[in-house]
Design an enzyme around this catalytic site. Structure first.
Site, PDB file in Angstrom:
ATOM      1  N   ASN A  83       0.864  -1.177   0.000  1.00 36.36           N
ATOM      2  CA  ASN A  83       0.000   0.000   0.000  1.00 36.36           C
ATOM      3  C   ASN A  83       0.901   1.227   0.000  1.00 36.36           C
ATOM      4  OD1 ASN A  83      -2.335  -1.619   0.202  1.00 36.36           O
ATOM      5  ND2 ASN A  83      -2.092  -1.753   2.425  1.00 36.36           N
ATOM      6  N   GLN A  90      -2.146   2.864   3.069  1.00 32.20           N
ATOM      7  CA  GLN A  90      -0.946   2.770   3.901  1.00 32.20           C
ATOM      8  C   GLN A  90      -1.187   3.501   5.218  1.00 32.20           C
ATOM      9  OE1 GLN A  90       2.769   4.220   2.211  1.00 32.20           O
ATOM     10  NE2 GLN A  90       3.960   3.444   3.946  1.00 32.20           N
ATOM     11  N   HIS A  96       6.573  -1.328   3.653  1.00 32.92           N
ATOM     12  CA  HIS A  96       6.429  -2.745   4.011  1.00 32.92           C
ATOM     13  C   HIS A  96       5.720  -3.501   2.906  1.00 32.92           C
ATOM     14  CE1 HIS A  96       3.154  -0.354   5.745  1.00 32.92           C
ATOM     15  NE2 HIS A  96       2.353  -1.390   5.523  1.00 32.92           N
TER      16      HIS A  96
HETATM   17  P1  5GP Z   1      -0.644  -0.807   5.921  1.00 33.79           P
HETATM   18  O1  5GP Z   1      -2.132  -0.597   6.032  1.00 33.79           O
HETATM   19  O2  5GP Z   1       0.141   0.390   6.400  1.00 33.79           O
HETATM   20  O3  5GP Z   1      -0.228  -1.278   4.544  1.00 33.79           O
HETATM   21  O4  5GP Z   1      -0.310  -2.028   6.838  1.00 33.79           O
HETATM   22  C1  5GP Z   1       0.123  -1.880   8.152  1.00 33.79           C
HETATM   23  C2  5GP Z   1       0.059  -3.240   8.791  1.00 33.79           C
HETATM   24  O5  5GP Z   1       0.786  -3.187   9.998  1.00 33.79           O
HETATM   25  C3  5GP Z   1      -1.368  -3.685   9.129  1.00 33.79           C
HETATM   26  O6  5GP Z   1      -1.656  -4.925   8.490  1.00 33.79           O
HETATM   27  C4  5GP Z   1      -1.340  -3.807  10.655  1.00 33.79           C
HETATM   28  O7  5GP Z   1      -2.105  -4.904  11.128  1.00 33.79           O
HETATM   29  C5  5GP Z   1       0.137  -3.971  10.960  1.00 33.79           C
HETATM   30  N1  5GP Z   1       0.549  -3.455  12.272  1.00 33.79           N
HETATM   31  C6  5GP Z   1       0.166  -2.274  12.843  1.00 33.79           C
HETATM   32  N2  5GP Z   1       0.757  -2.116  14.048  1.00 33.79           N
HETATM   33  C7  5GP Z   1       1.543  -3.223  14.228  1.00 33.79           C
HETATM   34  C8  5GP Z   1       2.413  -3.626  15.298  1.00 33.79           C
HETATM   35  O8  5GP Z   1       2.592  -2.950  16.313  1.00 33.79           O
HETATM   36  N3  5GP Z   1       3.059  -4.815  15.139  1.00 33.79           N
HETATM   37  C9  5GP Z   1       2.887  -5.587  14.024  1.00 33.79           C
HETATM   38  N4  5GP Z   1       3.560  -6.750  13.981  1.00 33.79           N
HETATM   39  N5  5GP Z   1       2.073  -5.230  13.006  1.00 33.79           N
HETATM   40  C10 5GP Z   1       1.415  -4.058  13.100  1.00 33.79           C
END
Ligand code: 5GP
Ligand code: ZN
Length: 107
Positions: A83, A90, A96
């Site tokens: 994302n 994101q 990531h």
């Molecule tokens: P995004 O929406 O930014 O592409 O994805 C962020 C991801 O990070 C989400 O799937 C969310 O569940 C994960 N995430 C958020 N906070 C934490 C955390 O403290 N530890 C871990 N392992 N994953 C996290």
């Protein structure tokens, strides 16, 4: 970068990592959207894919995704997703790659 969640995880407790090398780390997503949901990140701070201007690191990250998927047990059967930017979903502002596996995906 200070106060960045994924900088802290990637450079923190190695026991919390699924896989790592010198440049990248992989760890389980805290809210998994599949039986296997691993995040692969660069150890140095890059905010989003748009900011990834280092071709060597870009290649290393793709290789890291492959190796992390194998370490997570989903070699040959996984989806990779990025994302890029808040409008695209994101939430965490550290680049990531989501690796999703362990179930079938439609479309
Ligand atoms: P995004 O929406 O930014 O592409 O994805 C962020 C991801 O990070 C989400 O799937 C969310 O569940 C994960 N995430 C958020 N906070 C934490 C955390 O403290 N530890 C871990 N392992 N994953 C996290
Ligand atoms: Zn960071």
């Amino acid at each position: 970068m200070e106060n960045c969640l994924f900088c802290s995880i990637a450079n923190g407790d190695p026991d919390k990592l699924v896989w790592q090398n010198d440049t990248a780390a992989a760890f389980n997503d805290i809210h998994p959207k599949a039986p296997v949901h691993v995040l692969v990140v660069p150890k140095r701070h890059v905010e989003k894919l748009d900011d990834l201007d280092d071709a060597e690191l870009a290649g290393q990250l793709l290789m890291a995704v492959r190796q992390a998927a194998e370490a997570a047990g989903v070699k040959g059967a996984y989806r990779v997703m990025v994302n890029n930017g808040a409008p695209a979903g994101q939430v965490v502002e550290h680049l990531h790659f989501h690796i999703l596996g362990g179930r079938r995906f439609e479309a």
